[in-house]
Design an enzyme around this catalytic site. Structure first.
Site, mmCIF file in Angstrom:
data_model
loop_
_atom_site.group_PDB
_atom_site.id
_atom_site.type_symbol
_atom_site.label_atom_id
_atom_site.label_comp_id
_atom_site.label_asym_id
_atom_site.label_seq_id
_atom_site.Cartn_x
_atom_site.Cartn_y
_atom_site.Cartn_z
ATOM 1 N N ASP A 72 25.697 -20.145 -62.477
ATOM 2 C CA ASP A 72 25.180 -19.939 -61.131
ATOM 3 C C ASP A 72 25.681 -18.592 -60.618
ATOM 4 O O ASP A 72 26.424 -17.900 -61.299
ATOM 5 C CB ASP A 72 25.604 -21.084 -60.204
ATOM 6 C CG ASP A 72 27.110 -21.230 -60.103
ATOM 7 O OD1 ASP A 72 27.823 -20.280 -60.480
ATOM 8 O OD2 ASP A 72 27.577 -22.286 -59.663
ATOM 9 N N ASP A 131 21.012 -30.253 -63.191
ATOM 10 C CA ASP A 131 22.456 -30.245 -63.422
ATOM 11 C C ASP A 131 23.129 -30.952 -62.263
ATOM 12 O O ASP A 131 22.572 -31.008 -61.161
ATOM 13 C CB ASP A 131 22.997 -28.816 -63.511
ATOM 14 C CG ASP A 131 23.219 -28.217 -62.128
ATOM 15 O OD1 ASP A 131 24.382 -28.166 -61.698
ATOM 16 O OD2 ASP A 131 22.233 -27.830 -61.467
ATOM 17 N N CYS A 154 24.016 -49.512 -74.844
ATOM 18 C CA CYS A 154 24.344 -48.108 -75.117
ATOM 19 C C CYS A 154 25.060 -48.014 -76.467
ATOM 20 O O CYS A 154 25.923 -48.838 -76.782
ATOM 21 C CB CYS A 154 25.237 -47.556 -74.004
ATOM 22 S SG CYS A 154 25.749 -45.841 -74.237
ATOM 23 N N CYS A 159 26.765 -45.164 -77.421
ATOM 24 C CA CYS A 159 27.667 -44.017 -77.397
ATOM 25 C C CYS A 159 29.018 -44.388 -78.009
ATOM 26 O O CYS A 159 29.320 -45.565 -78.247
ATOM 27 C CB CYS A 159 27.849 -43.492 -75.974
ATOM 28 S SG CYS A 159 28.981 -44.456 -74.930
ATOM 29 N N CYS A 176 30.994 -47.015 -75.938
ATOM 30 C CA CYS A 176 30.481 -48.388 -75.939
ATOM 31 C C CYS A 176 30.551 -49.049 -77.315
ATOM 32 O O CYS A 176 30.560 -50.280 -77.403
ATOM 33 C CB CYS A 176 29.045 -48.399 -75.415
ATOM 34 S SG CYS A 176 28.943 -48.020 -73.643
ATOM 35 N N HIS A 185 30.800 -41.554 -71.688
ATOM 36 C CA HIS A 185 29.678 -42.482 -71.530
ATOM 37 C C HIS A 185 28.661 -41.987 -70.509
ATOM 38 O O HIS A 185 27.448 -42.029 -70.753
ATOM 39 C CB HIS A 185 30.180 -43.867 -71.117
ATOM 40 C CG HIS A 185 29.075 -44.765 -70.665
ATOM 41 N ND1 HIS A 185 28.238 -45.425 -71.539
ATOM 42 C CD2 HIS A 185 28.621 -45.067 -69.409
ATOM 43 C CE1 HIS A 185 27.330 -46.102 -70.855
ATOM 44 N NE2 HIS A 185 27.538 -45.900 -69.558
#
Length: 380
Positions: free
Chosen positions: A95, A269, A307, A309, A312, A338
């Site tokens: 930014d 974002d 999930c 991931c 998890c 996660h």
């Protein structure tokens, strides 16, 4: 000369303004719509670059204001730019630093030339102009840079926002002229205008005339309702060129992501997933879960049974709750991993829904699970 940032449209969803596409950057081509994790200090909090790659992140953000204060753009440039400095060989967006100047700095003095302010770290007197912001971003070396703008409060007066939009347009032109590396770094313009349709139209007209390689929509998710944000997107996004990427700044709740995609946004974002993770809150396919709550002390199931991931597939709610209550940082790393994985893969599911022309059905299912009603979110 081929622009360093390009957008390739693959498909439009039949029933909405949603677009499936690709963002082409000097450090790779990434599918859109996408969610971009925020790495304020050249680091996504608690995550390594290797973990971000593992979960499927493509583009990440860094913050010009904070990196200007420390370690300084000179050091980053000496390291070979942000990609080398932080060991990230994919896309980076910075930014302009303007939002932080207006929200963090003390004793601001806004002039046509730029903003005089005091560092929130040291109290030192500093000055940020469109030219200075671009010089810093050129030294940092991201793929995508943002123009310096003023982000007026959403509920500011019409006269204030009108003058702010005009200044932002002038600053955008000055920044474009100061850009030293247009062949390797893409500079985006930022559409402002609060909730005023004619001012958003004027801002978009001004910026599109400057032919930036991409455009962002700023000044949203700053206190207005979700309905007000969606209303602004309804009349603002169509003003932006279809052959260039469209970026909605600072938005990251599941409902806002899907509603933004429906209105033609490609890039998002937000610090939300990492911030709430550090408070023991996670996003799941079945709504929000506050894992540090007492009810999970004996719960030996994953954060999200649907999930796959790392968190998890290896750890339980009871264990993660224990870590957080015991002030063990590993617990916050697990919730952060996660949440970022969840949003990155939510966007992959959104892309598939666009391909299948069933994004509205996808939205309804998501809203039902989260308890969202209309454009209002109960949980985030």
């Amino acid at each position: 000369m081929t622009p360093p940032i390009q957008y390739r449209l693959i498909k439009k969803e039949k029933h909405t303004g949603a677009r499936l596409g690709e963002l082409i950057t000097p450090h790779g081509t990434f599918p859109t719509p996408m969610f971009m994790p925020v790495g304020t200090q050249a680091s996504v909090k608690l995550m390594s670059p290797e973990e971000l790659k593992e979960m499927g992140a493509g583009v990440i953000l860094s913050n010009t204001y904070h990196l200007w204060l420390r370690p300084g753009p000179e050091i980053v440039k000496e390291a070979g730019g942000l990609h080398q400095f932080m060991n990230w060989d994919q896309g980076i967006l910075t930014d302009s630093g303007g939002f932080q100047v207006f929200s963090l700095a003390e004793n601001r003095d806004l002039t046509e030339e730029g903003v005089h302010f005091k560092s929130h770290l040291s109290g030192a007197k500093m000055f940020l102009s469109p030219e200075k912001a671009i010089a810093i971003e050129n030294d940092l070396g991201p793929d995508i840079m943002m123009s310096l703008d003023e982000c007026p409060p959403f509920f500011a007066s019409y006269e204030y926002v009108r003058d702010s939009v005009a200044r932002t347009s002038r600053w955008a032109e000055r920044g474009l002229k100061a850009h030293r590396n247009p062949d390797t770094q893409g500079l985006f313009g930022i559409v402002q205008g609060a909730g005023f349709q004619d001012l958003r139209e004027q801002s978009a007209k001004d910026l599109v005339s400057l032919d930036f390689p991409g455009y962002s929509i700023g000044g949203l998710s700053v206190g207005e309702s979700k309905a007000e944000m969606n209303h602004v997107l309804d009349f603002t996004t169509p003003l932006l060129p279809e052959h260039k990427p469209r970026y909605l700044m600072g938005v990251g709740s599941p409902d806002a992501l899907v509603d933004g995609v429906i209105r033609g946004i490609d890039m998002f974002d937000c610090v939300l997933p990492t911030r709430i993770a550090r408070n023991g809150t996670v996003m799941t396919h079945h709504g929000r879960l506050v894992v540090k709550n007492a009810q999970y002390a004996h719960d030996f199931t994953p954060l999200d049974p649907d999930c796959d991931c790392y968190t998890c597939t290896h750890y339980t709610r009871a264990y993660i709750r224990h870590l957080i209550k015991a002030d063990e940082t590993f617990g916050l790393r697990l919730t952060t991993y996660h949440n970022l994985y969840f949003l990155i893969h939510l966007m992959a599911d959104v892309r598939q829904a666009i391909m299948d022309d069933n994004l509205l059905e996808f939205r309804q299912n998501l809203f039902d699970e989260y308890g969202y009603t209309g454009a209002t979110a109960k949980n985030f």
